[in-house]
Design an enzyme around this catalytic site. Structure first.
Site, short mmCIF file in Angstrom:
data_model
loop_
_atom_site.label_atom_id
_atom_site.label_comp_id
_atom_site.label_asym_id
_atom_site.label_seq_id
_atom_site.Cartn_x
_atom_site.Cartn_y
_atom_site.Cartn_z
CG HIS A 88 -1.97 -1.04 1.22
ND1 HIS A 88 -3.09 -0.99 0.44
CD2 HIS A 88 -2.04 -2.20 1.91
CE1 HIS A 88 -3.83 -2.07 0.66
NE2 HIS A 88 -3.21 -2.82 1.55
CG HIS A 145 1.78 10.99 6.93
ND1 HIS A 145 0.64 10.30 6.59
CD2 HIS A 145 1.58 12.28 6.54
CE1 HIS A 145 -0.22 11.13 6.01
NE2 HIS A 145 0.33 12.33 5.98
CB THR A 229 -5.15 8.76 6.78
OG1 THR A 229 -3.86 8.22 6.49
CG2 THR A 229 -5.01 10.11 7.46
#
Length: 322
Positions: A88, A145, A229
């Protein structure tokens, strides 16, 4: 900030979204995309979700948002990192550190501090922006992030149950013609994790600070309370979104866009693209601006108003700089 959700899900039983029990982005399969995440984790359909658009007309100046205190960011760490393609995203795990663990303090964060666990990336498809957050609806090419856990909690499972469990530094990456050498070690390692689930030890040769905005840029940021998220979308994150962007090379972005994604085995696996969650409603949440960050007043000048407003000390300008 989906990679945190992945780590958490790996630690506990998971409900199923589709027949294969997988969650994904719409670019991978709309049947298990973000609109279905609440079937996997109810919090994904709840309040205080991330990411969001930061409307500079709505932010409020907060003078308690002082500078960050970075520990272990200014030199290459002694412990190895793990670079991973989990199907991902690409993430760099640093949570195995034994000494000089990177920690952030100050900047209005609760005491005692937050320890870095990993960093990961979100990107788009060729010609399309891929950041999760935006400033005044302006998105960036990529977003990095840096995920930290509150040091007062003993595990990620414990931290996810508290609104101050995690602190994430969000850095907006802007695509440029020339490469950013500070990302070279990560980008060079991508070829060694060219299959979902692939990982490698990466000897750190660069300080983490080199991936962040400049020292002056670190003074300008926005803070709000939000969530992971990706599933489970727990509202346990104190978000810091830096106003100042960091450059990344066009060819470097393209390298991320070639990473193969999770999916059924095939001769030519599809690359990971558009791995970002749609933005979520702000609701009644407050977005705070550090003293150095830009804000915009929502006040506008009335037509045909000839009073000497400046003489009265009333400024109706739209932009307030640092």
């Amino acid at each position: 900030m989906w990679a945190l959700g992945f780590l958490l899900l790996g630690m506990q039983p998971v409900a199923q979204v589709d027949s294969k029990g997988a969650w994904c982005y719409d670019s991978q399969d709309p049947k298990c995309g973000p609109t279905h995440w609440k079937e996997l984790a109810p919090a994904c359909g709840g309040p205080a979700q991330s990411p969001i658009n930061i409307d500079l007309r709505l932010v409020q100046r907060d003078y308690t948002l002082e500078p960050f205190i970075f520990q272990g960011y200014d030199s290459a760490p002694l412990d190895p990192w793990i670079l991973e393609n989990d199907g991902h995203t690409v993430l760099l795990r640093v949570n195995s550190c034994q000494q000089s663990c990177p920690v952030i303090r100050g900047a209005g964060l609760p005491s005692p501090g937050y320890r870095l666990l990993q960093l990961h990336f979100h990107w788009g498809s060729p010609g399309h922006k891929g950041s999760e957050h935006s400033l005044d609806e302006k998105r960036s090419s990529m977003e990095m992030h840096m995920l930290h856990m509150n040091t007062k909690y003993q595990s990620m499972r414990e931290a996810q149950n508290h609104p101050d469990g995690f602190a994430v530094l969000a850095v907006l990456l802007v695509e440029e013609d020339s490469n950013n050498n500070n990302f070279s070690a990560i980008v060079s390692g991508l070829k060694n994790v060219s299959s979902p689930g692939g990982s490698m030890n990466l000897t750190p040769t660069f300080p983490l600070a080199s991936l962040l905005p400049s020292a002056v840029g670190l003074l300008s940021y926005y803070r709000y309370s939000g969530s992971l998220t990706t599933p489970g979308c727990e509202p346990a994150v104190l978000w810091t979104v830096f106003e100042n962007t960091v450059p990344i090379g066009r060819t470097q972005v393209a390298q991320f866009q070639t990473m193969p994604q999770t999916g059924p085995p095939s001769l030519y696996p599809r690359p990971i693209m558009d791995n970002f969650r749609p933005q979520q409603p702000l609701g009644g949440r407050r977005i705070s601006a550090s003293p150095g960050a830009s804000i915009r007043s929502s006040v506008t000048t009335l037509p045909c108003l000839h009073l000497p407003l400046w003489g009265l000390g009333v400024g109706l300008r739209l932009w307030q700089g640092p």
